[in-house]
Design a protein around this motif. Structure first.
Motif, mmCIF file in Angstrom:
data_model
loop_
_atom_site.group_PDB
_atom_site.id
_atom_site.type_symbol
_atom_site.label_atom_id
_atom_site.label_comp_id
_atom_site.label_asym_id
_atom_site.label_seq_id
_atom_site.Cartn_x
_atom_site.Cartn_y
_atom_site.Cartn_z
ATOM 1 N N ALA A 467 0.834 -1.207 0.000
ATOM 2 C CA ALA A 467 0.000 0.000 0.000
ATOM 3 C C ALA A 467 0.869 1.258 0.000
ATOM 4 C CB ALA A 467 -0.921 0.017 1.215
ATOM 5 N N ALA A 468 0.321 2.339 -0.540
ATOM 6 C CA ALA A 468 0.963 3.651 -0.447
ATOM 7 C C ALA A 468 0.994 4.080 1.027
ATOM 8 C CB ALA A 468 0.177 4.656 -1.290
ATOM 9 N N PRO A 469 1.766 5.128 1.372
ATOM 10 C CA PRO A 469 1.840 5.564 2.766
ATOM 11 C C PRO A 469 0.460 5.847 3.365
ATOM 12 C CG PRO A 469 3.544 6.638 1.486
ATOM 13 C CD PRO A 469 2.678 5.900 0.505
ATOM 14 N N ILE A 470 0.229 5.326 4.557
ATOM 15 C CA ILE A 470 -1.027 5.512 5.293
ATOM 16 C C ILE A 470 -0.716 6.259 6.571
ATOM 17 C CG2 ILE A 470 -2.914 4.333 6.497
ATOM 18 C CD1 ILE A 470 -2.528 1.980 4.555
ATOM 19 N N VAL A 471 -1.442 7.351 6.838
ATOM 20 C CA VAL A 471 -1.226 8.154 8.044
ATOM 21 C C VAL A 471 -2.169 7.682 9.138
ATOM 22 C CG1 VAL A 471 -1.312 10.458 9.056
ATOM 23 C CG2 VAL A 471 -0.410 10.142 6.726
ATOM 24 N N VAL A 472 -1.597 7.219 10.240
ATOM 25 C CA VAL A 472 -2.361 6.790 11.413
ATOM 26 C C VAL A 472 -2.229 7.876 12.473
ATOM 27 C CG1 VAL A 472 -2.580 5.049 13.225
ATOM 28 C CG2 VAL A 472 -1.965 4.357 10.889
ATOM 29 N N VAL A 473 -3.361 8.354 12.986
ATOM 30 C CA VAL A 473 -3.362 9.450 13.948
ATOM 31 C C VAL A 473 -3.858 8.945 15.300
ATOM 32 C CG1 VAL A 473 -4.102 11.825 14.389
ATOM 33 C CG2 VAL A 473 -3.961 10.974 12.021
ATOM 34 N N GLY A 474 -3.101 9.250 16.348
ATOM 35 C CA GLY A 474 -3.498 8.852 17.697
ATOM 36 C C GLY A 474 -3.441 10.041 18.640
ATOM 37 N N THR A 475 -4.469 10.148 19.506
ATOM 38 C CA THR A 475 -4.524 11.199 20.528
ATOM 39 C C THR A 475 -4.164 10.584 21.873
ATOM 40 O OG1 THR A 475 -6.194 12.462 19.322
ATOM 41 C CG2 THR A 475 -6.032 12.867 21.690
ATOM 42 N N VAL A 476 -3.244 11.200 22.592
ATOM 43 C CA VAL A 476 -2.661 10.601 23.796
ATOM 44 C C VAL A 476 -3.714 10.309 24.866
ATOM 45 C CG1 VAL A 476 -1.076 11.029 25.720
ATOM 46 C CG2 VAL A 476 -0.368 11.561 23.387
ATOM 47 N N ARG A 477 -4.686 11.196 25.043
ATOM 48 C CA ARG A 477 -5.706 10.981 26.079
ATOM 49 C C ARG A 477 -7.090 10.797 25.448
ATOM 50 N NH1 ARG A 477 -2.015 14.410 27.736
ATOM 51 N NH2 ARG A 477 -3.118 16.281 27.058
ATOM 52 N N ASP A 478 -7.110 10.065 24.353
ATOM 53 C CA ASP A 478 -8.375 9.752 23.691
ATOM 54 C C ASP A 478 -9.149 8.753 24.542
ATOM 55 O OD1 ASP A 478 -10.377 8.574 21.943
ATOM 56 O OD2 ASP A 478 -9.250 9.358 20.245
ATOM 57 N N PRO A 479 -10.416 9.063 24.911
ATOM 58 C CA PRO A 479 -11.159 8.151 25.781
ATOM 59 C C PRO A 479 -11.690 6.913 25.065
ATOM 60 C CG PRO A 479 -12.550 9.994 25.150
ATOM 61 C CD PRO A 479 -11.175 10.284 24.605
ATOM 62 N N ALA A 480 -12.001 7.032 23.797
ATOM 63 C CA ALA A 480 -12.704 5.967 23.091
ATOM 64 C C ALA A 480 -11.787 5.061 22.293
ATOM 65 C CB ALA A 480 -13.764 6.576 22.166
ATOM 66 N N THR A 481 -10.724 5.620 21.758
ATOM 67 C CA THR A 481 -9.733 4.826 21.029
ATOM 68 C C THR A 481 -8.360 5.118 21.645
ATOM 69 O OG1 THR A 481 -9.626 6.590 19.351
ATOM 70 C CG2 THR A 481 -11.038 4.714 18.877
ATOM 71 N N PRO A 482 -8.003 4.369 22.663
ATOM 72 C CA PRO A 482 -6.764 4.652 23.399
ATOM 73 C C PRO A 482 -5.545 4.735 22.481
ATOM 74 C CG PRO A 482 -8.072 3.012 24.559
ATOM 75 C CD PRO A 482 -8.734 3.233 23.235
ATOM 76 N N TYR A 483 -4.611 5.572 22.868
ATOM 77 C CA TYR A 483 -3.432 5.843 22.044
ATOM 78 C C TYR A 483 -2.654 4.574 21.712
ATOM 79 C CZ TYR A 483 1.059 7.890 20.673
ATOM 80 O OH TYR A 483 2.212 8.213 20.011
ATOM 81 N N ARG A 484 -2.673 3.609 22.614
ATOM 82 C CA ARG A 484 -1.933 2.365 22.358
ATOM 83 C C ARG A 484 -2.470 1.665 21.117
ATOM 84 N NH1 ARG A 484 -3.278 -1.753 27.217
ATOM 85 N NH2 ARG A 484 -2.286 -3.203 25.790
ATOM 86 N N TRP A 485 -3.747 1.846 20.811
ATOM 87 C CA TRP A 485 -4.312 1.240 19.602
ATOM 88 C C TRP A 485 -3.691 1.847 18.351
ATOM 89 C CZ3 TRP A 485 -10.327 1.084 20.685
ATOM 90 C CH2 TRP A 485 -10.578 0.199 21.735
ATOM 91 N N ALA A 486 -3.508 3.160 18.369
ATOM 92 C CA ALA A 486 -2.889 3.816 17.214
ATOM 93 C C ALA A 486 -1.465 3.313 17.018
ATOM 94 C CB ALA A 486 -2.907 5.328 17.389
ATOM 95 N N ARG A 487 -0.737 3.181 18.106
ATOM 96 C CA ARG A 487 0.633 2.672 17.991
ATOM 97 C C ARG A 487 0.645 1.245 17.458
ATOM 98 N NH1 ARG A 487 3.577 3.694 23.609
ATOM 99 N NH2 ARG A 487 1.637 2.745 24.320
ATOM 100 N N SER A 488 -0.316 0.441 17.910
ATOM 101 C CA SER A 488 -0.370 -0.944 17.449
ATOM 102 C C SER A 488 -0.714 -1.025 15.970
ATOM 103 C CB SER A 488 -1.402 -1.739 18.262
ATOM 104 O OG SER A 488 -1.496 -3.067 17.794
ATOM 105 N N LEU A 489 -1.726 -0.282 15.534
ATOM 106 C CA LEU A 489 -2.100 -0.324 14.124
ATOM 107 C C LEU A 489 -0.965 0.185 13.250
ATOM 108 C CD1 LEU A 489 -4.198 -0.898 11.945
ATOM 109 C CD2 LEU A 489 -5.066 1.438 12.265
ATOM 110 N N ALA A 490 -0.316 1.270 13.691
ATOM 111 C CA ALA A 490 0.808 1.802 12.916
ATOM 112 C C ALA A 490 1.941 0.773 12.818
ATOM 113 C CB ALA A 490 1.318 3.095 13.543
#
Length: 537
Positions: A467-490
């Protein structure tokens, strides 16, 4: 496992526009990974004894001949009653394994690029859920609120996923039944209350099975992602450009896993982690809401009108005070000025508080609502927050948000719990994750146990190799999608760039950070992803 789409409030140039996305029947936001026939199968065991999850397998590049009529269709655009927007109906196979066995009709909307420069193609947007109306989101926010330079270069496009809103919606309960369901006690104190909770979940599931029998086996995330590829072809685009928020990140990542070579510029904001099971997803999200509440508590006591404490009160004490208020409402609901006679009890009050956790811009409204309920015996403010979360209008009508949400989630992953005994065993872990919300969120995770359709998906990695570059965005204190999920998906996606927002609230794009917005706009307009490790505040 349930997840409501996020009731986040997006801000642009100082204005605020409510999205139509909110999170499901658990009070959580989660995403489930469905793999079914499109995956390489289940997990394998490594030599070290650990579990190694297989990756979602890409589909063949060539379009099967049985799908040619769908890929070759031409959309007939018409004015849809909202200035500047056009609507169309697209057909997709009900069952991709049997394309000739019937179809589903999917609602599509677009707003043509406004600029004179050569368009960059279509930009498909999805606000999350599952169950949030993408068409409503486009017409109410994205088509008018996205940056002008983005709208100038892209045709802004949305499609309600199968089973959602305008796309043959899943139907379950009527308005009065939904009123009763949303007031179900989610912190049962005895066997009678546990039985009532189980009965409510069974009734919800059985009504979905009765009223939506045709659709219920075919509203998975994989099927919705395959529908997106048919839309890409119908729009005449070689690659899919996409911005997805919350559950929309899981939908987008699934598309990338199935069609990696057809990925264009893709932004996944408020990312889900497809590798974790339903119980872990709910537990992670419970901890996420606790993190958000801690931030709210610290902010609340700085204000003289905070009803949960005064300056110097610890977040733990603020939480204990809120729990005491919830316990009081459990036995003695307060008037809420509702035309249908509803009062504010513990369940609706908890929902109202959770709704405000999605956006720090709602904290003032929450303080005022709590003050009215706790000091003036007036629950109208918290009831209004809860109704917004559930998409209930003043006439007592609900959108199909919660129904579609449960239908997708319960198909995408095996249930978090098999029965109330499982919930009781897990309560200590959930209450440790959140002393304020843990018990309610654990019990709210029970409903898929009674779902009439067996889950077809399981946790899997998504690598999207090629795939072409995909930008994954994570918010450190996101209540609904915890930041660790963004790190894992990335970490799973082979071409990802992780963009971090060190802030509060659910998702990051369009919520006030010039650093985030500039990075994403640059990527969408020029194709240049953020620098590795880029962090904004």
């Amino acid at each position: 496992m349930h997840i409501r789409p996020s009731p986040r409030t997006l801000r642009t140039r100082g204005t605020r526009a409510r999205t139509t996305a909110r999170l499901t029947a658990t009070l959580l936001t989660t995403a489930a990974l469905l793999v079914s026939a499109c995956s390489s199968g289940s997990s394998t065991t490594s030599s070290a004894g650990g579990t190694v999850q297989a990756a979602l397998a890409a589909l063949p590049r060539a379009t099967p001949s049985a799908l040619t009529p769908y890929y070759g269709q031409r959309l007939s655009w018409r004015d849809c009653g909202v200035t500047g927007f056009q609507c169309a109906t697209m057909k997709a196979p009900l069952d991709y394994a049997r394309p000739d066995a019937g179809s589903v009709r999917l609602a599509v909307a677009r707003k043509k690029a406004t600029g004179k420069a050569k368009p960059l193609g279509s930009l498909l947007v999805n606000p999350g859920g599952p169950g949030g109306s993408a068409v409503g989101y486009l017409q109410q926010y994205a088509g008018i609120g996205y940056p002008a330079q983005v709208r100038a270069r892209y045709d802004m496009v949305a499609m309600d996923p199968r089973g959602v809103a305008r796309s043959e919606p899943v139907q379950c309960l009527d308005g009065r039944q939904m009123d009763a369901y949303t007031q179900t006690d989610l912190t049962p104190d005895d066997q009678r209350e546990r039985d009532a909770l189980v009965a409510a979940d069974r009734m919800f599931a059985e009504s979905c099975g009765t009223r939506s029998a045709r659709l219920l086996r075919h509203v998975s995330t994989v099927e919705a992602a395959r529908d997106m590829d048919i839309l890409r072809a119908a729009l005449g685009d070689r690659r899919l450009n996409y911005v997805g928020a919350s559950y929309g990140t899981f939908l987008g990542a699934t598309y990338a896993g199935l069609f990696p070579r057809r990925v264009g510029r893709m932004v996944l904001d408020g990312a889900m982690d497809p590798t974790v099971d339903a119980r872990r997803l709910n537990l992670d999200q419970t901890a996420g809401f606790e993190t958000a509440f801690q931030a709210f508590a610290k902010d609340c006591v700085r204000h003289s009108d905070c009803p949960l404490g005064r300056r110097g009160t610890t977040p733990a004490r603020v939480g204990a005070n809120l729990n005491a208020f919830f316990r009081k409402l459990d036995g003695h609901p307060v008037p809420a000025g509702d035309a249908d006679g509803r009062k504010l009890g513990e369940s609706l009050a908890t929902t109202g508080v959770i709704a405000a956790m999605y956006d720090e811009g709602s904290w003032e409204q929450l303080r005022e609502a709590l003050t009215s309920a706790m000091r003036k015996n007036d629950g109208a403010g918290l009831l209004s927050l809860a109704d917004s979360y559930y998409e209930r209008d003043a006439n007592g009508h609900y959108s199909n948000l919660m129904m579609a949400n449960a239908a997708v989630n319960c198909l995408d992953l095996p249930p978090a719990f098999s029965g109330p005994e499982d919930v009781e065993k897990a309560l200590p872990a959930f209450e440790k994750a959140s002393p304020v919300f843990g018990a309610g969120l654990a019990w709210a995770s029970l409903n898929c146990a009674y779902w009439p359709v067996r889950a077809t998906g399981e946790p899997h990695r998504i690598e999207a190799r090629g795939a072409a570059p995909i930008v994954v965005v994570g918010t450190v204190r996101d209540p609904a999608t915890p930041y660790r999920w963004a790190r894992s998906l990335a970490g799973q996606l082979s071409s990802s760039r992780l963009l971090t927002y060190d802030g509060d609230g659910h998702t990051a794009y369009g919520r006030g950070s010039a650093c985030i917005d500039t990075a994403i706009d640059t990527y969408l307009l020029r194709g240049t992803p953020p620098a590795p490790g880029k962090r904004c505040s």
